[in-house]
Scaffold this active site. Structure first.
Site, PDB file in Angstrom:
ATOM      1  N   CYS A 135       0.821  -1.215   0.000  1.00 20.72           N
ATOM      2  CA  CYS A 135       0.000   0.000   0.000  1.00 20.72           C
ATOM      3  C   CYS A 135       0.854   1.263   0.000  1.00 20.72           C
ATOM      4  O   CYS A 135       0.541   2.226  -0.713  1.00 20.72           O
ATOM      5  CB  CYS A 135      -0.958  -0.004   1.185  1.00 20.72           C
ATOM      6  SG  CYS A 135      -2.267  -1.232   1.048  1.00 20.72           S
ATOM      7  N   HIS A 138       2.147   1.614  -3.557  1.00 20.27           N
ATOM      8  CA  HIS A 138       1.043   1.911  -4.468  1.00 20.27           C
ATOM      9  C   HIS A 138       0.613   3.378  -4.343  1.00 20.27           C
ATOM     10  O   HIS A 138       0.480   4.081  -5.350  1.00 20.27           O
ATOM     11  CB  HIS A 138      -0.122   0.970  -4.131  1.00 20.27           C
ATOM     12  CG  HIS A 138      -1.374   1.211  -4.898  1.00 20.27           C
ATOM     13  ND1 HIS A 138      -1.796   0.390  -5.904  1.00 20.27           N
ATOM     14  CD2 HIS A 138      -2.322   2.179  -4.789  1.00 20.27           C
ATOM     15  CE1 HIS A 138      -2.948   0.837  -6.390  1.00 20.27           C
ATOM     16  NE2 HIS A 138      -3.287   1.924  -5.722  1.00 20.27           N
ATOM     17  N   GLU A 139       0.403   3.838  -3.120  1.00 21.61           N
ATOM     18  CA  GLU A 139      -0.089   5.205  -2.922  1.00 21.61           C
ATOM     19  C   GLU A 139       0.991   6.252  -3.202  1.00 21.61           C
ATOM     20  O   GLU A 139       0.691   7.328  -3.732  1.00 21.61           O
ATOM     21  CB  GLU A 139      -0.677   5.378  -1.523  1.00 21.61           C
ATOM     22  CG  GLU A 139      -1.806   4.415  -1.168  1.00 21.61           C
ATOM     23  CD  GLU A 139      -3.020   4.434  -2.104  1.00 21.61           C
ATOM     24  OE1 GLU A 139      -3.083   5.269  -3.032  1.00 21.61           O
ATOM     25  OE2 GLU A 139      -3.912   3.585  -1.907  1.00 21.61           O
ATOM     26  N   ILE A 140       2.241   5.958  -2.876  1.00 22.77           N
ATOM     27  CA  ILE A 140       3.318   6.906  -3.197  1.00 22.77           C
ATOM     28  C   ILE A 140       3.498   6.992  -4.708  1.00 22.77           C
ATOM     29  O   ILE A 140       3.726   8.084  -5.251  1.00 22.77           O
ATOM     30  CB  ILE A 140       4.613   6.552  -2.442  1.00 22.77           C
ATOM     31  CG1 ILE A 140       4.412   6.841  -0.940  1.00 22.77           C
ATOM     32  CG2 ILE A 140       5.814   7.329  -2.992  1.00 22.77           C
ATOM     33  CD1 ILE A 140       5.529   6.342  -0.036  1.00 22.77           C
ATOM     34  N   LEU A 143       0.952   9.431  -5.796  1.00 23.88           N
ATOM     35  CA  LEU A 143       1.371  10.808  -5.509  1.00 23.88           C
ATOM     36  C   LEU A 143       2.386  11.306  -6.533  1.00 23.88           C
ATOM     37  O   LEU A 143       2.467  12.504  -6.805  1.00 23.88           O
ATOM     38  CB  LEU A 143       1.967  10.907  -4.107  1.00 23.88           C
ATOM     39  CG  LEU A 143       1.014  10.636  -2.940  1.00 23.88           C
ATOM     40  CD1 LEU A 143       1.775  10.712  -1.624  1.00 23.88           C
ATOM     41  CD2 LEU A 143      -0.171  11.592  -2.947  1.00 23.88           C
TER      42      LEU A 143
END
Length: 170
Positions: A135, A138-140, A143
């Site tokens: 996660c 994935h989220e970085i 961004l």
């Protein structure tokens, strides 16, 4: 909780160009940031999902909210950066609140260390593994303007996009 108000914001849907634009660092740690984090949490839970970024709701700031299970609760990461990644890799099934209904296996580092600021503006570090490490990566990526399907082969990516387009048409 008496007086609690949920704010569910509209999600930016793939292939919206805003998902491909790198998010700007947060510079003000104030009530507006706390409100954004609360809105992200409400929106993520309603989607439903386990992770969301500010760009998913059209806000180009480096803010991530994760809630992997009730025991750990929700966590907010402001300006997160990966500072170390293990050489070991794992495959994990991923998807996105901005592209609901489709998912596929993505290769990620098995463990990562991130640095980030909390909502009070205090620098933190966190070591993660397994789902939390996936996660974080994935989220970085999101961004940084990299949507998760960009990590797939062209053939897999095209197949998923066609499936999503067909589902979106109904």
């Amino acid at each position: 909780m008496v007086g609690a108000c949920m704010t569910i914001r509209p999600l930016v849907r793939y292939p919206d160009r805003r998902l491909a634009i790198p998010a700007r660092p947060v510079t003000a740690f104030d009530d507006e940031l706390r409100e954004l984090a609360a809105d992200l949490l409400d929106t993520m839970r309603a989607a439903p999902g386990i992770g969301i970024t500010a760009p998913h709701i059209g806000v180009p700031l480096r803010v991530v909210v994760l809630e992997l299970d009730a025991k750990d609760g929700a966590r907010t990461y402001v300006n997160p950066e990966i500072t170390w990644a293990s050489p070991e890799m794992i495959m994990h099934r991923e998807g996105s609140v901005s592209m609901p209904g489709v998912n596929d296996e993505v290769q990620r580092h098995a463990r990562v260390r991130i640095s980030y600021w909390d909502l009070d503006g205090t620098m933190q570090t966190e070591d993660s593994e397994a789902l939390r490490a996936v996660c974080h990566q994935h989220e970085i990526d999101q961004l940084d303007g990299m949507f998760w399907i960009q990590r797939l082969s062209r053939l897999k990516r095209e197949r998923l996009v066609k499936k999503f387009e067909k589902m979106s048409r109904g």
